[in-house]
Design a protein around this motif. Structure first.
Motif, PDB file in Angstrom:
ATOM      1  N   ALA A  38      14.025   3.942   7.637  1.00 25.86           N
ATOM      2  CA  ALA A  38      13.840   2.854   6.678  1.00 25.86           C
ATOM      3  C   ALA A  38      15.170   2.333   6.151  1.00 25.86           C
ATOM      4  O   ALA A  38      15.322   1.133   5.914  1.00 25.86           O
ATOM      5  CB  ALA A  38      12.972   3.330   5.520  1.00 25.86           C
ATOM      6  N   LYS A  64       7.112   0.868  13.948  1.00 24.97           N
ATOM      7  CA  LYS A  64       8.142  -0.012  13.384  1.00 24.97           C
ATOM      8  C   LYS A  64       7.800  -1.405  13.885  1.00 24.97           C
ATOM      9  O   LYS A  64       7.681  -1.635  15.078  1.00 24.97           O
ATOM     10  CB  LYS A  64       9.529   0.378  13.856  1.00 24.97           C
ATOM     11  CG  LYS A  64      10.626  -0.523  13.261  1.00 24.97           C
ATOM     12  CD  LYS A  64      11.979  -0.288  13.871  1.00 24.97           C
ATOM     13  CE  LYS A  64      12.540   1.029  13.460  1.00 24.97           C
ATOM     14  NZ  LYS A  64      13.928   1.234  13.938  1.00 24.97           N
ATOM     15  N   VAL A  79       8.872  -3.585   8.992  1.00 21.34           N
ATOM     16  CA  VAL A  79       7.975  -2.688   8.277  1.00 21.34           C
ATOM     17  C   VAL A  79       7.788  -1.421   9.101  1.00 21.34           C
ATOM     18  O   VAL A  79       7.606  -1.493  10.320  1.00 21.34           O
ATOM     19  CB  VAL A  79       6.589  -3.343   8.038  1.00 21.34           C
ATOM     20  CG1 VAL A  79       5.717  -2.459   7.176  1.00 21.34           C
ATOM     21  CG2 VAL A  79       6.730  -4.719   7.416  1.00 21.34           C
ATOM     22  N   TYR A  81       5.246   1.803   9.208  1.00 22.54           N
ATOM     23  CA  TYR A  81       3.959   2.168   8.615  1.00 22.54           C
ATOM     24  C   TYR A  81       3.158   3.073   9.553  1.00 22.54           C
ATOM     25  O   TYR A  81       3.478   3.205  10.727  1.00 22.54           O
ATOM     26  CB  TYR A  81       3.154   0.915   8.281  1.00 22.54           C
ATOM     27  CG  TYR A  81       2.856   0.045   9.478  1.00 22.54           C
ATOM     28  CD1 TYR A  81       1.665   0.186  10.187  1.00 22.54           C
ATOM     29  CD2 TYR A  81       3.760  -0.915   9.911  1.00 22.54           C
ATOM     30  CE1 TYR A  81       1.393  -0.609  11.295  1.00 22.54           C
ATOM     31  CE2 TYR A  81       3.500  -1.709  11.005  1.00 22.54           C
ATOM     32  CZ  TYR A  81       2.310  -1.550  11.692  1.00 22.54           C
ATOM     33  OH  TYR A  81       2.052  -2.328  12.792  1.00 22.54           O
ATOM     34  N   LYS A  98      -0.147  -0.316   0.432  1.00 25.11           N
ATOM     35  CA  LYS A  98       0.596  -1.294  -0.364  1.00 25.11           C
ATOM     36  C   LYS A  98       0.418  -2.659   0.262  1.00 25.11           C
ATOM     37  O   LYS A  98       0.406  -2.790   1.475  1.00 25.11           O
ATOM     38  CB  LYS A  98       2.086  -0.960  -0.377  1.00 25.11           C
ATOM     39  CG  LYS A  98       2.440   0.276  -1.165  1.00 25.11           C
ATOM     40  CD  LYS A  98       3.941   0.460  -1.231  1.00 25.11           C
ATOM     41  CE  LYS A  98       4.499  -0.462  -2.272  1.00 25.11           C
ATOM     42  NZ  LYS A  98       5.896  -0.186  -2.597  1.00 25.11           N
ATOM     43  N   PHE A 115       1.727   3.009   4.233  1.00 30.03           N
ATOM     44  CA  PHE A 115       3.068   3.580   4.299  1.00 30.03           C
ATOM     45  C   PHE A 115       3.032   5.100   4.169  1.00 30.03           C
ATOM     46  O   PHE A 115       2.255   5.633   3.367  1.00 30.03           O
ATOM     47  CB  PHE A 115       3.940   3.030   3.161  1.00 30.03           C
ATOM     48  CG  PHE A 115       4.294   1.586   3.317  1.00 30.03           C
ATOM     49  CD1 PHE A 115       5.368   1.216   4.101  1.00 30.03           C
ATOM     50  CD2 PHE A 115       3.565   0.606   2.672  1.00 30.03           C
ATOM     51  CE1 PHE A 115       5.709  -0.120   4.247  1.00 30.03           C
ATOM     52  CE2 PHE A 115       3.901  -0.727   2.812  1.00 30.03           C
ATOM     53  CZ  PHE A 115       4.978  -1.092   3.605  1.00 30.03           C
ATOM     54  N   ILE A 119       8.377   6.959   2.075  1.00 29.46           N
ATOM     55  CA  ILE A 119       9.063   5.664   1.974  1.00 29.46           C
ATOM     56  C   ILE A 119       8.270   4.623   1.181  1.00 29.46           C
ATOM     57  O   ILE A 119       8.779   3.534   0.925  1.00 29.46           O
ATOM     58  CB  ILE A 119       9.427   5.102   3.364  1.00 29.46           C
ATOM     59  CG1 ILE A 119       8.192   4.907   4.233  1.00 29.46           C
ATOM     60  CG2 ILE A 119      10.470   5.989   4.052  1.00 29.46           C
ATOM     61  CD1 ILE A 119       8.468   4.238   5.574  1.00 29.46           C
ATOM     62  N   ALA A 120       7.070   4.937   0.776  1.00 29.24           N
ATOM     63  CA  ALA A 120       6.203   3.941   0.129  1.00 29.24           C
ATOM     64  C   ALA A 120       6.751   3.438  -1.201  1.00 29.24           C
ATOM     65  O   ALA A 120       6.763   2.232  -1.451  1.00 29.24           O
ATOM     66  CB  ALA A 120       4.805   4.514  -0.080  1.00 29.24           C
ATOM     67  N   TRP A 123       9.869   1.021  -0.718  1.00 26.38           N
ATOM     68  CA  TRP A 123       9.912   0.188   0.479  1.00 26.38           C
ATOM     69  C   TRP A 123      10.713  -1.094   0.293  1.00 26.38           C
ATOM     70  O   TRP A 123      11.539  -1.450   1.118  1.00 26.38           O
ATOM     71  CB  TRP A 123       8.509  -0.148   1.001  1.00 26.38           C
ATOM     72  CG  TRP A 123       8.667  -0.946   2.241  1.00 26.38           C
ATOM     73  CD1 TRP A 123       8.445  -2.275   2.409  1.00 26.38           C
ATOM     74  CD2 TRP A 123       9.214  -0.487   3.464  1.00 26.38           C
ATOM     75  NE1 TRP A 123       8.804  -2.675   3.673  1.00 26.38           N
ATOM     76  CE2 TRP A 123       9.290  -1.578   4.345  1.00 26.38           C
ATOM     77  CE3 TRP A 123       9.657   0.751   3.917  1.00 26.38           C
ATOM     78  CZ2 TRP A 123       9.767  -1.483   5.638  1.00 26.38           C
ATOM     79  CZ3 TRP A 123      10.135   0.847   5.197  1.00 26.38           C
ATOM     80  CH2 TRP A 123      10.180  -0.251   6.053  1.00 26.38           C
ATOM     81  N   GLU A 124      10.520  -1.808  -0.789  1.00 24.99           N
ATOM     82  CA  GLU A 124      11.194  -3.090  -0.980  1.00 24.99           C
ATOM     83  C   GLU A 124      12.709  -2.949  -1.092  1.00 24.99           C
ATOM     84  O   GLU A 124      13.437  -3.891  -0.865  1.00 24.99           O
ATOM     85  CB  GLU A 124      10.651  -3.811  -2.223  1.00 24.99           C
ATOM     86  CG  GLU A 124       9.238  -4.341  -2.058  1.00 24.99           C
ATOM     87  CD  GLU A 124       8.171  -3.284  -2.273  1.00 24.99           C
ATOM     88  OE1 GLU A 124       8.492  -2.140  -2.661  1.00 24.99           O
ATOM     89  OE2 GLU A 124       6.998  -3.595  -2.037  1.00 24.99           O
ATOM     90  N   TYR A 126      14.663  -0.982   0.784  1.00 23.81           N
ATOM     91  CA  TYR A 126      15.320  -0.680   2.047  1.00 23.81           C
ATOM     92  C   TYR A 126      15.786  -1.964   2.717  1.00 23.81           C
ATOM     93  O   TYR A 126      15.070  -2.967   2.726  1.00 23.81           O
ATOM     94  CB  TYR A 126      14.387   0.074   3.001  1.00 23.81           C
ATOM     95  CG  TYR A 126      14.062   1.459   2.514  1.00 23.81           C
ATOM     96  CD1 TYR A 126      15.062   2.378   2.243  1.00 23.81           C
ATOM     97  CD2 TYR A 126      12.750   1.866   2.357  1.00 23.81           C
ATOM     98  CE1 TYR A 126      14.759   3.651   1.796  1.00 23.81           C
ATOM     99  CE2 TYR A 126      12.437   3.133   1.917  1.00 23.81           C
ATOM    100  CZ  TYR A 126      13.456   4.022   1.641  1.00 23.81           C
ATOM    101  OH  TYR A 126      13.150   5.283   1.196  1.00 23.81           O
TER     102      TYR A 126
END
Length: 130
Positions: A38, A64, A79, A81, A98, A115, A119-120, A123-124, A126
């Motif tokens: 990430a 990915k 992303v 996930y 999310k 996620f 990393i959830a 996330w924004e 990264y």
């Protein structure tokens, strides 16, 4: 004669077994691996959406994905996930659902992803691309 048939059958079984791809230790991702993936800065594709499986985490395949709108690579979202099986839910596989904004044509639309917990929450933050 029986030895030849046995050898042929053994080779056939061995070759069929080799075709079945089960997750190996090389495919298994740890939480640290997910965080590294990430955090990795990488170039965005120049056209179209792309996705690939990068490994398995807690028994679930991790994807990915690069989502690209009409302006690639400028409006590309990366992303990472879980690929949740049809007979499961995100929460049942240990993920966090999310909704994030993904580029579509000249706008963005919310889309839900599952996620991995590691990393959830962040996330924004990264980096998506270099």
């Amino acid at each position: 004669m029986h030895t030849t048939k046995f050898l042929t059958l053994s080779l056939l079984i061995a070759s069929l077994t080799a075709c079945v791809s089960l997750p190996t230790n090389e495919d298994t991702l740890t939480d640290a691996d997910l965080i590294r993936a990430a955090e990795q800065k990488e170039s965005s594709p120049t056209e179209g959406a792309q996705q690939r499986i990068i490994g398995v985490h807690n028994g679930i395949e991790v994807v990915k994905s690069f989502q690209c709108s009409d302006l690639c690579p400028q409006n590309t979202l990366r992303v990472i996930y879980y690929d949740v099986p049809a007979d499961a839910t995100c929460e049942s596989v240990g993920g966090v659902t999310k909704s994030i904004l993904v580029p579509i044509a000249i706008t963005v639309m919310p889309k839900e992803y599952c996620f991995p917990k590691a990393i959830a929450d962040y996330w924004e933050s990264y980096p998506a691309k270099s």
